[in-house]
Design a protein around this motif. Structure first.
Motif, PDB file in Angstrom:
ATOM      1  N   TYR A  88       7.993 -25.858 -16.654  1.00 25.09           N
ATOM      2  CA  TYR A  88       7.383 -25.370 -17.892  1.00 25.09           C
ATOM      3  C   TYR A  88       5.878 -25.571 -17.829  1.00 25.09           C
ATOM      4  O   TYR A  88       5.389 -26.671 -17.566  1.00 25.09           O
ATOM      5  CB  TYR A  88       7.939 -26.109 -19.111  1.00 25.09           C
ATOM      6  N   ASP A  89       5.151 -24.489 -18.053  1.00 22.93           N
ATOM      7  CA  ASP A  89       3.702 -24.516 -18.118  1.00 22.93           C
ATOM      8  C   ASP A  89       3.295 -23.898 -19.453  1.00 22.93           C
ATOM      9  O   ASP A  89       3.477 -22.692 -19.661  1.00 22.93           O
ATOM     10  CB  ASP A  89       3.090 -23.721 -16.966  1.00 22.93           C
ATOM     11  N   GLY A  92       1.473 -20.780 -19.220  1.00 25.20           N
ATOM     12  CA  GLY A  92       2.098 -19.686 -18.488  1.00 25.20           C
ATOM     13  C   GLY A  92       1.520 -19.535 -17.096  1.00 25.20           C
ATOM     14  O   GLY A  92       0.436 -20.048 -16.800  1.00 25.20           O
ATOM     15  N   GLN A  93       2.240 -18.861 -16.240  1.00 24.20           N
ATOM     16  CA  GLN A  93       1.763 -18.567 -14.890  1.00 24.20           C
ATOM     17  C   GLN A  93       2.023 -17.101 -14.587  1.00 24.20           C
ATOM     18  O   GLN A  93       3.079 -16.557 -14.928  1.00 24.20           O
ATOM     19  CB  GLN A  93       2.465 -19.460 -13.858  1.00 24.20           C
ATOM     20  N   GLN A  94       1.063 -16.483 -13.951  1.00 25.41           N
ATOM     21  CA  GLN A  94       1.130 -15.040 -13.725  1.00 25.41           C
ATOM     22  C   GLN A  94       2.349 -14.644 -12.904  1.00 25.41           C
ATOM     23  O   GLN A  94       3.030 -13.654 -13.203  1.00 25.41           O
ATOM     24  CB  GLN A  94      -0.144 -14.556 -13.025  1.00 25.41           C
ATOM     25  N   TRP A  96       5.158 -16.041 -12.775  1.00 25.63           N
ATOM     26  CA  TRP A  96       6.372 -16.223 -13.547  1.00 25.63           C
ATOM     27  C   TRP A  96       6.551 -15.128 -14.591  1.00 25.63           C
ATOM     28  O   TRP A  96       7.663 -14.879 -15.042  1.00 25.63           O
ATOM     29  CB  TRP A  96       6.365 -17.562 -14.281  1.00 25.63           C
ATOM     30  N   ASN A  97       5.448 -14.570 -15.044  1.00 31.82           N
ATOM     31  CA  ASN A  97       5.472 -13.669 -16.205  1.00 31.82           C
ATOM     32  C   ASN A  97       6.054 -14.376 -17.426  1.00 31.82           C
ATOM     33  O   ASN A  97       6.834 -13.822 -18.194  1.00 31.82           O
ATOM     34  CB  ASN A  97       6.294 -12.399 -15.902  1.00 31.82           C
ATOM     35  N   GLY A  98       5.662 -15.616 -17.589  1.00 34.53           N
ATOM     36  CA  GLY A  98       6.157 -16.403 -18.708  1.00 34.53           C
ATOM     37  C   GLY A  98       5.770 -17.860 -18.566  1.00 34.53           C
ATOM     38  O   GLY A  98       4.983 -18.225 -17.688  1.00 34.53           O
ATOM     39  N   LYS A  99       6.343 -18.702 -19.432  1.00 33.98           N
ATOM     40  CA  LYS A  99       6.030 -20.122 -19.435  1.00 33.98           C
ATOM     41  C   LYS A  99       7.093 -20.978 -18.743  1.00 33.98           C
ATOM     42  O   LYS A  99       6.816 -22.117 -18.370  1.00 33.98           O
ATOM     43  CB  LYS A  99       5.839 -20.607 -20.879  1.00 33.98           C
ATOM     44  N   ARG A 101      10.177 -21.323 -15.701  1.00 38.10           N
ATOM     45  CA  ARG A 101      10.657 -20.825 -14.417  1.00 38.10           C
ATOM     46  C   ARG A 101      11.780 -21.735 -13.952  1.00 38.10           C
ATOM     47  O   ARG A 101      11.692 -22.966 -14.069  1.00 38.10           O
ATOM     48  CB  ARG A 101       9.529 -20.813 -13.367  1.00 38.10           C
ATOM     49  N   SER A 173      12.763 -16.153 -14.054  1.00 38.79           N
ATOM     50  CA  SER A 173      12.200 -16.525 -15.348  1.00 38.79           C
ATOM     51  C   SER A 173      13.179 -16.160 -16.451  1.00 38.79           C
ATOM     52  O   SER A 173      13.581 -14.997 -16.549  1.00 38.79           O
ATOM     53  CB  SER A 173      10.868 -15.799 -15.584  1.00 38.79           C
ATOM     54  N   GLU A 177      14.970 -18.748 -24.905  1.00 43.19           N
ATOM     55  CA  GLU A 177      14.957 -20.207 -24.877  1.00 43.19           C
ATOM     56  C   GLU A 177      16.362 -20.798 -24.769  1.00 43.19           C
ATOM     57  O   GLU A 177      16.528 -22.014 -24.781  1.00 43.19           O
ATOM     58  CB  GLU A 177      14.254 -20.738 -26.125  1.00 43.19           C
TER      59      GLU A 177
END
Length: 212
Positions: A88-89, A92-94, A96-99, A101, A173, A177
């Motif tokens: 969990y970031d 977000g990370q590019q 991942w296209n989300g927060k 993974r 991803s 939730e």
């Protein structure tokens, strides 16, 4: 005065994710243990180790009681092993296209005839897709590799039996939730690699194998 930095507080989103994971349901043959999570992939992470063991533990139930401890077991054979890592970031990370993974690893030893199947790697990847679909675990940005590992012994180990393993390394991803279904799907995958019946409709099954 100290130079030590205080531990970061657990973000509500990650705390909720951990709660959702504790609601996952798994087969009785799968033993879970919490292991140290990688510290460089994301600010927050949880890692679990899972082994498929014959006669391993209680009947079907929620996973929450198993997180962070190893139940008393008397396994007769290990059929498959794997790792489940939730990252969990908050930023977000590019890639991942989300927060969030999910990163996984599964390995199982095969009978020689099954290990020679040229379609084995693609079948292994289909098990991942089928398991996520069966559990209703929506996802995107999935990627990974499926590999046959052929081990031959030489020299003073030449008497040991050669063997073939299948390895799946994958990540995806989650789209929601509801992360418990993703852990349940992963648990199904490990059991599929172990060749345990019954399996969801449409999922192929490996023959029973030995780690001899």
């Amino acid at each position: 005065m100290t130079n030590e930095r205080p531990a970061a507080a657990t973000p509500p989103a990650f705390a909720k994710a951990l709660d959702e994971l504790s609601r996952a349901t798994v087969r009785k043959e799968l033993q879970f243990t919490e292991i140290p999570a990688p510290g460089r992939l994301a600010p927050f992470a949880l890692a679990l180790s899972g082994d498929v063991l014959e006669h391993a533990g209680p009947s079907h139930g929620r996973l929450g009681k198993e997180l962070g401890r190893t139940p008393f077991l008397q396994p007769t054979e290990q059929l498959a092993t794997g790792r489940f890592i939730l990252l969990y970031d908050p930023a977000g990370q590019q890639l991942w296209n989300g927060k969030f993974r999910i990163v996984t690893y599964i390995r199982a030893r095969l009978e020689n005839d099954m290990g020679q199947d040229s379609m084995l790697a693609s079948v292994a990847w289909s098990w991942l897709e089928d398991a996520l679909c069966e559990r209703g675990a929506a996802y995107h940005s999935a990627g990974g590799t499926a590999t046959r590992v052929i081990s031959e012994s030489f020299g003073n180990m030449a008497g040991e039996q050669d063997h073939i393993d299948i390895e799946l390394r994958a990540s995806w991803s989650p789209e929601s939730e509801d992360l418990g279904v993703h852990l349940s799907a992963w648990a199904d995958m490990v059991c599929t690699f172990a060749g345990l019946p019954p399996l969801p409709e449409g999922v192929q099954q490996l023959p029973r194998r030995r780690l001899s």
